[in-house]
Design a protein around this motif. Structure first.
Motif, PDB file in Angstrom:
ATOM      1  N   UNK A 155      16.640  -6.916  -3.485  1.00 15.37           N
ATOM      2  CA  UNK A 155      15.481  -6.107  -3.813  1.00 15.37           C
ATOM      3  C   UNK A 155      15.903  -4.665  -4.103  1.00 15.37           C
ATOM      4  N   UNK A 156      16.863  -4.161  -3.361  1.00 16.43           N
ATOM      5  CA  UNK A 156      17.376  -2.818  -3.619  1.00 16.43           C
ATOM      6  C   UNK A 156      18.098  -2.770  -4.971  1.00 16.43           C
ATOM      7  N   UNK A 157      18.913  -3.789  -5.235  1.00 17.45           N
ATOM      8  CA  UNK A 157      19.665  -3.793  -6.487  1.00 17.45           C
ATOM      9  C   UNK A 157      18.750  -3.931  -7.693  1.00 17.45           C
ATOM     10  N   UNK A 158      17.681  -4.720  -7.566  1.00 20.37           N
ATOM     11  CA  UNK A 158      16.821  -4.976  -8.712  1.00 20.37           C
ATOM     12  C   UNK A 158      15.740  -3.900  -8.863  1.00 20.37           C
ATOM     13  N   UNK A 159      15.081  -3.552  -7.743  1.00 13.05           N
ATOM     14  CA  UNK A 159      13.912  -2.662  -7.808  1.00 13.05           C
ATOM     15  C   UNK A 159      14.075  -1.341  -7.069  1.00 13.05           C
ATOM     16  N   UNK A 160      15.167  -1.123  -6.388  1.00 12.22           N
ATOM     17  CA  UNK A 160      15.321   0.036  -5.498  1.00 12.22           C
ATOM     18  C   UNK A 160      14.237   0.041  -4.415  1.00 12.22           C
ATOM     19  N   UNK A 161      13.941  -1.120  -3.834  1.00 15.61           N
ATOM     20  CA  UNK A 161      12.926  -1.183  -2.768  1.00 15.61           C
ATOM     21  C   UNK A 161      13.368  -2.164  -1.697  1.00 15.61           C
ATOM     22  N   UNK A 162      12.850  -2.006  -0.477  1.00 15.90           N
ATOM     23  CA  UNK A 162      13.158  -2.988   0.570  1.00 15.90           C
ATOM     24  C   UNK A 162      11.883  -3.380   1.316  1.00 15.90           C
ATOM     25  N   UNK A 163      11.980  -4.482   2.038  1.00 17.08           N
ATOM     26  CA  UNK A 163      10.846  -4.962   2.819  1.00 17.08           C
ATOM     27  C   UNK A 163      11.078  -4.693   4.298  1.00 17.08           C
ATOM     28  N   UNK A 164       9.981  -4.370   4.993  1.00 20.28           N
ATOM     29  CA  UNK A 164      10.092  -4.253   6.451  1.00 20.28           C
ATOM     30  C   UNK A 164       9.802  -5.598   7.088  1.00 20.28           C
ATOM     31  N   UNK A 220       3.664  -7.368 -11.159  1.00 21.42           N
ATOM     32  CA  UNK A 220       3.162  -6.177 -10.466  1.00 21.42           C
ATOM     33  C   UNK A 220       4.309  -5.216 -10.164  1.00 21.42           C
ATOM     34  N   UNK A 221       5.370  -5.758  -9.622  1.00 18.78           N
ATOM     35  CA  UNK A 221       6.513  -4.915  -9.255  1.00 18.78           C
ATOM     36  C   UNK A 221       7.127  -4.248 -10.486  1.00 18.78           C
ATOM     37  N   UNK A 222       7.190  -5.011 -11.559  1.00 15.45           N
ATOM     38  CA  UNK A 222       7.767  -4.490 -12.798  1.00 15.45           C
ATOM     39  C   UNK A 222       6.946  -3.321 -13.326  1.00 15.45           C
ATOM     40  N   UNK A 223       5.619  -3.473 -13.256  1.00 12.88           N
ATOM     41  CA  UNK A 223       4.744  -2.393 -13.736  1.00 12.88           C
ATOM     42  C   UNK A 223       4.902  -1.129 -12.894  1.00 12.88           C
ATOM     43  N   UNK A 224       4.911  -1.324 -11.581  1.00 10.67           N
ATOM     44  CA  UNK A 224       5.130  -0.186 -10.688  1.00 10.67           C
ATOM     45  C   UNK A 224       6.426   0.527 -11.058  1.00 10.67           C
ATOM     46  N   UNK A 225       7.444  -0.288 -11.298  1.00 14.69           N
ATOM     47  CA  UNK A 225       8.757   0.266 -11.579  1.00 14.69           C
ATOM     48  C   UNK A 225       8.768   1.053 -12.886  1.00 14.69           C
TER      49      UNK A 225
END
Ligand code: HEM
Ligand code: PLO
Length: 476
Positions: A155-164, A220-225
């Motif tokens: 998730x970090x490599x693809x979107x620069x985000x992580x999950x808690x 959704x994630x792609x749009x945010x990005x």
């Protein structure tokens, strides 16, 4: 008499069929042609050659890699990838080559040597260790913690985000992935007789449902990005792909009418990075854990090596890799004895060619049976025994036997190979430096037979974690 390789291949097929009713051998056994260790059979109307020796595997994957770099078109994978707009299931075309290079380059962007990737992995490894060290003392299933750690890296490599911990979206990702693994490209009948897709089919509707959930989430994630994108250097895989979309369409050749890397391609690449990056690495880690529970002496020897070369005062880093040959051998032995992708992904012949001197015509499907290559008794002494020492020579130095190809090879070699190796090393070394794994009192040892979907997974099992000296407080 039947040659051993044939026996082996049959055994592998029986094994692959043992748990689920895959129609692999039953449909095809009607017409089976044997050319020594080579195997020709009809999967429905599709003539398919099965490779069972490492010599032939090398010929197909490497020497004649280009001849056999195609992929068959299948109902389930076409649904998964919007008709091959991904890397793994797309046929060999100029656009595919450009696409694969983009993804490959962006992986090297975080490359093996760069500290960035190592920092991302180590930070997830740390949280995983803390979580495991504070876990249920009576025993627990380690798979969700491992899956979350590996998902966060991707998730970090693809979107620069992580999950808690406990994030609902993460739960969704894990669930749709499980559904897809169970239903995709399993040698089921729809992939053999495509017209069957017009009839109601439980497995196919489940697949469609999972794909819909995946698409909603990733769109959704792609749009945010896209909204949060800056013009600087690409900071993740999505950035790199979006840049590759606009900048020099290297391979947009005049004869093809394709429009380069479309938004669909970007979405499919993100989906595939998630799928391939998570399922394979977490499954391999779980297999290795399962074998360590069966072989406490192996676990102790890894820990002894870690104590000698690293100690408990500092964390392990990638620069320790050369000093830990036994640990590396444990990783290799895990991937040998339980290859996550036991028949790789089907290849097809792009042109008329040959294997081992036998003519193979264009369009033929080729299955490289890595299971039987990794269990070939001519190359492996007691192949069913978990014995990491086979990857060491008399001086304790690492060796790589020729019958060992867990990532495939050649033009279709796994794109995530060096990322996977980095992750496996940092996870296993850090875990075993800080804790030991045992079977909970009264619980059975893990079942080693596995369950075959598109990857070969271990059945759920439980562990108890015992902190090692210096890490009792969770290492916080
Ligand atoms: C392809 C193994 C991790 C992405 C493959 C193939 C194998 C494989 C056997 C098929 C080769 C063939 O068809 O000839 C593994 C193993 C892994 C691992 C054992 C971990 C232990 C990863 C990771 C990623 C990844 C972490 C990405 C983040 C891919 C992709 C392909 C692929 C995109 C398709 C390549 C192509 O068709 O050109 N992998 N893999 N894999 N892998 Fe991996
Ligand atoms: C895993 C489930 C995901 O939802 C979709 C997906 C994409 C890529 C696949 C992966 C799944 C399974 C493992 C595969 C990978 C491509 C390469 C890898 C097949 C289906 C292996 C081991 O070959």
């Amino acid at each position: 008499t039947m040659p051993l390789s044939l026996l082996l291949c049959c055994r592998a097929l029986v094994y692959l069929n043992s748990l689920r009713s895959c129609f692999f051998s039953s449909v095809s056994a009607l017409f089976c042609f044997r050319y020594g260790p080579l195997f020709g059979l009809y999967l429905g109307p599709h003539y398919t050659v099965v490779i069972n020796s490492h010599q032939h595997a090398r010929e197909v994957l490497m020497q004649k890699g280009k001849d056999f770099a195609g992929r068959p078109s299948m109902v389930t994978t076409n649904l998964l990838t919007r008709g091959g707009k991904d890397i793994a299931f797309s046929d060999y075309t100029p656009l595919w080559k450009y696409h694969r290079r983009l993804v490959h380059n962006s992986f090297t962007l975080f490359g093996e040597g760069t500290t960035r990737l190592q920092d991302i992995v180590l930070s997830e490894v740390d949280s995983l260790c803390v979580e495991l060290l504070s876990s249920e003392k009576q025993g627990f299933d380690p798979s969700s913690a491992v899956t979350r750690a590996v998902t966060n890296i991707i998730c970090t490599l693809v979107f620069s985000a992580t999950y808690r911990h406990g994030d609902a979206e993460l739960q969704e990702v894990i669930q749709y992935n499980n559904g897809i693994v169970e239903t995709i490209a399993r040698g089921g009948l729809v992939d053999i007789y495509p017209w069957l897709k017009v009839f109601p089919n439980k497995s196919l509707s489940k697949l469609k449902k999972c794909i819909t959930i995946r698409d909603q989430l990733l769109t959704r994630k792609l749009q945010e990005h896209k909204l949060s994108r800056s013009d600087g250097d690409p900071c993740d895989l999505l950035d790199a792909l979006l840049k590759g979309q606009t900048s020099g369409q290297g391979q947009k050749s005049s004869e093809s009418k394709d429009d380069g890397i479309t938004d669909d391609h970007v979405l499919m690449t993100a989906a595939e990075a998630f799928g391939a990056g998570v399922e394979t690495t977490s499954t391999t880690l779980l297999w290795i854990l399962a074998y360590l529970l069966h072989h406490p002496e192996v676990q102790e020897r890894v820990q002894k090596e870690l104590d000698e070369h690293v100690g408990s005062e500092r964390t392990v880093t990638i620069s320790d890799r050369g000093q830990l040959p036994y640990l590396n051998s444990v990783i290799n032995e895990g991937m040998r004895i339980r290859p996550v992708s036991p028949v790789l992904i089907p290849h097809t012949a792009m042109t008329n060619s040959s294997i081992g001197g036998h003519a193979v015509s264009q369009g033929t499907r080729v299955l490289v049976n890595m299971w039987s290559i990794h269990h070939d008794p001519h190359h492996w002494d007691k192949p069913d025994l978990f014995n990491p020492e086979r990857f060491l020579d008399h001086h304790g130095q690492q060796v790589t036997p020729s019958s060992f190809l867990p990532f495939g090879a050649g033009p279709r070699v796994c794109v995530g190979k060096s990322l996977a190796r980095l992750e496996l090393f940092l996870f296993l070394s850090s875990l075993l430096q800080r804790m030991s794994f045992r079977v909970p009192r009264g619980a059975p040892l893990p079942n080693l037979q596995g369950r075959l979907g598109v990857v070969l997974q271990p059945l759920p099992f439980k562990v108890v974690v015992i902190p090692r000296a210096g890490w009792e407080d969770g290492g916080k």
